[in-house]
Design a protein around this motif. Structure first.
Motif, short mmCIF file in Angstrom:
data_model
loop_
_atom_site.label_atom_id
_atom_site.label_comp_id
_atom_site.label_asym_id
_atom_site.label_seq_id
_atom_site.Cartn_x
_atom_site.Cartn_y
_atom_site.Cartn_z
N TYR A 78 58.82 29.31 27.17
CA TYR A 78 59.67 28.18 26.70
C TYR A 78 59.24 26.77 27.34
CZ TYR A 78 63.24 26.42 23.27
OH TYR A 78 63.85 25.85 22.38
N GLN A 79 59.51 27.12 28.79
CA GLN A 79 58.88 26.05 29.66
C GLN A 79 57.72 25.31 29.46
OE1 GLN A 79 61.29 24.12 31.09
NE2 GLN A 79 61.28 24.55 33.16
N GLN A 80 56.84 26.45 29.49
CA GLN A 80 55.62 26.02 28.99
C GLN A 80 55.22 25.29 28.01
OE1 GLN A 80 53.39 26.94 31.67
NE2 GLN A 80 51.62 25.94 30.85
N MET A 81 55.88 25.66 27.00
CA MET A 81 55.57 25.04 25.63
C MET A 81 56.34 23.40 25.78
SD MET A 81 56.23 28.14 22.98
CE MET A 81 56.48 27.11 21.50
N LEU A 82 57.62 23.35 26.24
CA LEU A 82 58.02 22.35 26.36
C LEU A 82 57.18 21.37 27.19
CD1 LEU A 82 62.06 22.82 26.95
CD2 LEU A 82 60.89 21.79 25.04
N LEU A 83 56.56 21.79 28.35
CA LEU A 83 55.34 20.82 28.94
C LEU A 83 54.58 20.47 27.84
CD1 LEU A 83 55.06 20.80 32.14
CD2 LEU A 83 53.15 22.06 31.63
N VAL A 106 68.01 28.69 21.54
CA VAL A 106 68.28 27.40 22.35
C VAL A 106 68.13 27.76 23.83
CG1 VAL A 106 69.98 25.66 22.63
CG2 VAL A 106 70.22 27.35 20.50
N PRO A 107 67.30 26.89 24.57
CA PRO A 107 67.36 26.81 26.14
C PRO A 107 68.47 26.60 26.71
CG PRO A 107 66.28 25.01 25.42
CD PRO A 107 66.81 25.50 24.24
N ARG A 108 68.94 27.25 27.75
CA ARG A 108 70.02 26.71 28.56
C ARG A 108 69.50 26.48 30.04
NH1 ARG A 108 72.84 25.84 24.81
NH2 ARG A 108 74.36 27.29 24.04
N GLY A 109 69.71 25.38 30.65
CA GLY A 109 68.93 25.40 31.90
C GLY A 109 69.39 23.95 32.99
N THR A 110 68.62 23.83 34.02
CA THR A 110 68.94 22.77 34.72
C THR A 110 68.23 21.39 33.92
OG1 THR A 110 69.08 24.11 36.32
CG2 THR A 110 69.26 21.97 36.84
N VAL A 111 68.82 20.33 33.68
CA VAL A 111 68.09 19.17 33.11
C VAL A 111 67.62 18.45 34.26
CG1 VAL A 111 68.45 16.99 31.95
CG2 VAL A 111 69.89 19.29 31.26
N ILE A 120 64.74 26.85 33.23
CA ILE A 120 65.76 27.43 32.09
C ILE A 120 66.15 28.69 32.65
CG2 ILE A 120 65.54 28.17 29.87
CD1 ILE A 120 63.40 26.26 29.20
N HIS A 121 67.54 28.80 32.53
CA HIS A 121 68.18 30.03 33.10
C HIS A 121 68.15 31.07 32.06
CE1 HIS A 121 69.61 27.13 35.90
NE2 HIS A 121 70.55 26.65 35.05
N SER A 122 68.39 30.81 30.82
CA SER A 122 68.50 31.67 29.72
C SER A 122 68.07 31.05 28.48
CB SER A 122 70.01 32.18 29.74
OG SER A 122 70.71 31.25 29.55
#
Lengths: 207, 469
Positions: free
Chosen positions: B55-60, B131-136, B115-117
């Motif tokens: 998910y992180q990779q894709m958001l990048l 839906v991602p949950r993480g540190t903005v 992203i935590h979860s």
């Protein structure tokens, strides 16, 4: 011999005008520019100038001004390609005898030329008469001139004698002499001659 | 579906761009449309990605794609709404570049540091999505500002635009971009920060924006094509009008020109009549007269023929046009005009002048125009010593014609626009003369330039290549 001087920069126009005048037994001289005309020896005979308005170098209007300024008396007929009212008024004011528009018809050109030549003729005649009268006037003695000035106001001998403080008899002698010198037989004729040269009767109180 | 639509619009833009390469806006729009298409595709995949790393990779890459939509959009709007502020566009671009640097260089991406979860949620109509949950990311404000900046940038420009830009076109761009920018921006921020649980719907807004811009641009392209055809037609008509205009200018010259042979013919004919009425007519004299009448008649005929050709624009191409004879013809034609205004004309030739290719009439027109311009410049400024110098010389294997006057020269503000249509210093003149002259000269491979002389006065220079021998 009467001569018409044609001044036009277009050779076809010049030769056509020249032929037309020659066909009517008027001799001509042609010039391709105002400068050429100015360089010609002065002309003493009767004649007139047919002058194109628009020419390179000195224009027709300019040439007219120069000729008038230097005392030439040849009448000028202007020829112009297109009617320009202000220009023609100016030219007429300066003494041009006519202002014709090209193409000019023989019926307009010939009367204009004839009139111009006649005008020049009478101009020359008048001036020769004037010269004659002036010569005669100058042959008068001072006293005769005084008597003449009195006489042309219409004063009888007695009054003249009175004014000039001379005898009536002496007045009569002067009168007979001056009439003879002036070549006239009556006071009326004398008045006419004086009028031609512009000698006006002096008012009585000048003496 | 949205991805396909965006891709389609991208293709349209590419097509428009290839049709008119000069229009950079189409390229920008195409880039925008393809990026939007990528965004839509990615969003779909995000719905079904439960793996935080992926998910992180894709958001990048999603962030890069969003940048690739917004930055080109900012600039393409600028092309169509010139009232936009340049510094604002640069600011928006800079913010995004900085954002992307953060995105790629710092840990995580611009949206989340980590992203935590991934939570599984369902839309209200029941479709599941993640839906991602993480540190903005602390740097996310860099690009969040642009959500507000871009609408302000566009509204400001639309507001300050004049005329048609403020109307429909400005309206479409403004409404399309502003509304959806705000919608997409706020929705994305809300999802990022976890304020609402919803799938990213940036692509829906992007589609609307891209659609709005494509619609406006495509319509313009169609209109431009129509205009090009109209302009070509108008130019043709203008060329004809200029000839009429020229004729008006030289009407007095024409009258004089025709009058001379007519007057000569009349005099000659009447003289012939007189000579013939004599008892012994001089046949030689009459022969001469008739010869002259024929000559003058031909002269008049030539003048009329030339005029008629000029009026009709009957330009037959000749490979050998003698420039000297054309110049002499024009000078002769304007002779009267020149004399009336007391202008001195100097004409000199240096070198072996080659014949040029093209139409004699068109060349006459160009030279006539330059001479009349020179005359006007001097007469209207009240120049006392009026001189027109015409130089003809051989240059670079072609013929160079120079027309110089002794007038006040070309004013600096006029000089910059000298060859633009409707630029004129003459009363009652359309200002098409020099435009058409340049067109005529350039269509024959030549050049027409203008400059001021050191000693005052303007100089127009025509260079024409030699005709094919």
């Amino acid at each position: 011999m009467e001569t018409v001087f044609i001044i036009d920069d277009d050779p076809a126009m010049r030769s056509s005008l020249s032929r037309l005048l020659r066909a009517n037994d008027i001799s001509t001289e042609q010039f391709s520019s105002a400068q050429d005309y100015l360089e010609r020896n002065s002309y003493d005979g009767i004649g007139c100038i047919l002058l194109d308005v628009n020419m390179p170098g000195i224009s027709g209007i300019e040439l007219q001004a120069r000729l008038v300024g230097s005392g030439h008396d040849l009448p000028i007929i202007f020829l112009t390609g297109y009617g320009n009212i202000s220009m023609s008024v100016e030219a007429m004011k300066r003494g041009a005898i006519d202002f014709l528009t090209k193409p000019v018809d023989e019926a307009d050109l010939l009367p204009a030329v004839t009139q111009a030549l006649e005008h020049h003729h009478s101009l020359r005649e008048k001036s020769s008469i004037r010269e004659e009268i002036e010569a005669r006037l100058s042959s008068l003695t001072e006293r005769e001139k005084q008597v003449m000035h009195e006489l042309i106001t219409g004063a009888p001998n007695k009054i003249v004698a009175d004014h000039l403080n001379i005898a009536v008899k002496t007045t009569k002698v002067h009168r007979a002499n001056l009439l003879q010198k002036m070549g006239v037989r009556s006071i009326a004729e004398l008045v006419h001659l004086c009028h031609i040269v512009g000698t006006e009767p002096e008012s009585n109180d000048t003496i | 579906m949205i991805a396909a639509a965006c891709g389609m619009l991208g293709l349209i833009q590419i097509f428009l761009w290839t049709n008119s390469r000069r229009d950079f806006a189409y390229l920008l729009s195409a880039c925008m449309a393809f990026s939007a298409s990528f965004v839509a595709f990615q969003e779909m995949r995000l719905f079904s990605t439960p793996d935080p790393a992926l998910y992180q990779q894709m958001l990048l890459w999603q962030n890069l794609a969003i940048a690739m939509v917004l930055v080109p959009m900012t600039w393409s709007v600028r092309i169509y709404l010139p009232a936009t502020r340049r510094w604002a566009a640069i600011l928006i671009t800079t913010l995004w570049v900085l954002g992307l640097l953060v995105n790629f260089l710092l840990p995580g991406n611009l949206t989340f540091v980590e992203i935590h979860s991934i939570a599984l949620k369902a839309t209200f109509w029941g479709d599941p999505f993640y839906v991602p949950r993480g540190t903005v990311n602390d740097w996310k404000w860099l690009v969040d500002i642009t959500v507000i900046l871009i609408p302000i940038y566009i509204i400001d420009a639309a507001w300050r635009s004049k005329g048609p830009l403020r109307g429909k076109r400005g309206g479409v761009i403004t409404a399309g971009v502003v509304l959806f920018m705000l919608f997409a921006g706020i929705q994305a921020i809300a999802v990022d920060t976890g304020m609402i649980d919803a799938p990213y719907m940036v692509s829906v807004a992007f589609l609307s924006m891209v659609f709005a811009l494509t619609w406006v641009f495509a319509r313009d392209a169609v209109r431009a094509r129509k205009l090009t055809v109209e302009v070509a037609r108008a130019q043709h008509e203008n060329e004809r009008l200029m000839r009429l205009n020229l004729l008006g200018e030289v009407a007095s010259a024409l009258a004089h020109e025709l009058n001379q042979p007519l007057a000569a013919m009349l005099g000659n004919a009447q003289a012939a009549q007189k000579f013939l009425s004599r008892p012994e007519p001089d046949i030689d004299e009459i022969q001469d007269i008739l010869t002259d009448i024929v000559r003058d008649d031909k002269r008049a005929r030539d003048i009329i023929l030339n005029m008629r050709q000029m009026l009709k624009g009957d330009e037959t191409f000749e490979s050998h046009v003698n420039v000297e004879s054309v110049i002499k013809w024009v000078l002769g034609f304007l002779n009267n005009e020149i004399n009336v205004h007391d202008i001195a004309v100097e004409f000199d030739i240096s070198g072996e002048i080659p014949d040029v290719g093209g139409s004699r009439i068109a060349l006459q027109q160009v030279i006539l125009n330059l001479l009349i311009n020179a005359k006007h410049a001097m007469v209207e400024s009240g120049t006392s010593d009026k001189v027109i110098q015409v130089h003809l010389r051989e240059n670079r294997g072609g013929a160079e014609i120079e027309v110089c006057d002794s007038g006040p020269g070309i004013a600096e503000d006029v000089r910059l626009h000298l060859f633009d249509p409707f630029v004129t210093t003459k009363k009652g003149n359309l200002g098409m003369g020099l435009v058409i002259c340049r067109r005529i000269v350039e269509s024959r491979g030549g050049r027409l330039t203008a400059e001021n002389e050191d000693g005052g006065g303007a100089c127009f220079r025509v260079w024409l290549p030699a005709g094919i021998s």
